[in-house]
Design a protein around this motif. Structure first.
Motif: not given
Lengths: 150, 117
Positions: A15-16, A19, A41-42, A45, A48-49, A52, A55-56, A111, A114, B1, B28, B61
């Motif tokens: 993630i880092d 970005h 930015y969209l 986003q 990122h989502e 994420a 990762v999860q 997420g 989105m 970061m 998250f 989110s």
């Protein structure tokens, strides 16, 4: 901006790094002027989502995670492919389940919805090499919004 | 970061009102920590939360869900959650989710403080 390709193997830092890439592209004005800041930015986003989500929730079993990100600007659109070597899942079914189960002021489950709202032609499928591929486009001509129950 | 090493800074205004400096990201990776910080404040009598997004580059989110969770906690207590100094990336998420219908927004923390107190 030409097509960019990046490969990631560490889920703890991806993630880092992602970005950081976006920050660098913005600082270097790598996106075409036709693809304005809000659209950038969209796009960020959505990426990122998805990362994420991987990762999860993604199941890589005993395989070393491998995630490839390709970003290809085309005027007022950006096409993106994110490939992973996880077991994958049925994105469409999950989207419909989340849509049906979205509670008032939801804490989870926003997420993927989105991502769907922000993108065009969103698909997740098994590629010829056995990896799973998320493909989508983000358009500067779209003003997306989500219908969250308040 | 490295979000995992970041802490949310809490600045008390009154017994019932605090400012939370969200910092670089609410996502998250640290949403659970945000919820814990907020729950501790609610337990100690805080009802009004001013969220300062000045430096925030990421609100995902899960982060937004943790703010909804806070709102659900303080609403029955007649508390408020307001947004202050909303950065551009956060504004994009606010517009996308129409969250401005739920959370009042103020251009500065000071303006939010004046409105809430």
């Amino acid at each position: 901006m030409d097509i960019v390709h990046h490969r990631f193997r560490d889920l703890n830092t991806i993630i880092d790094h992602v970005h950081g890439l976006f920050d660098r592209w913005n600082a270097e004005n790598r996106f075409p002027p036709a693809f304005p800041e809000n659209a950038r930015y969209l796009l960020r986003q959505v990426v990122h989502e998805w990362i994420a989500n991987l990762v999860q929730h993604a199941d890589f079993h005993d395989r070393e995670p491998e995630i490839h990100i390709d970003i290809q600007p085309n005027g007022r659109n950006v096409h993106c492919v994110i490939e992973d070597n996880s077991d994958g899942f049925d994105l469409n079914t999950n989207l419909r389940i989340r849509e049906a189960m979205l509670e008032k002021l939801p804490e989870r489950g926003m997420g993927l919805l989105m991502m769907e709202r922000c993108t065009e032609d969103l698909v997740y499928y098994r590629a010829h090499n056995g990896h799973f591929r998320l493909e989508f486009s983000v358009s500067a001509d779209k003003d997306p919004w989500m219908d969250i129950p308040f | 970061m490295n979000v995992s090493t970041m802490n949310f800074s809490v600045e008390p205004c009154t017994q019932e009102t605090v400012i939370i400096r969200v910092g670089k990201a609410l996502d998250f990776r640290n949403a659970a920590e945000f919820k814990t910080v907020c729950q501790e404040q609610v337990r100690s009598g805080v009802r009004n939360f001013i969220l300062d997004f000045t430096d925030t580059g990421i609100l995902d989110s899960t982060g937004l869900g943790s703010i909804f969770s806070l709102y659900r906690q303080v609403s029955p207590l007649e508390g408020q959650v307001v947004f202050a100094s909303v950065s551009r990336p956060v504004q994009v998420v606010v517009q996308l989710t129409r969250t401005y219908k739920v959370f009042r927004q103020f251009p500065t923390v000071e303006a939010a403080r004046e409105a809430v107190l």
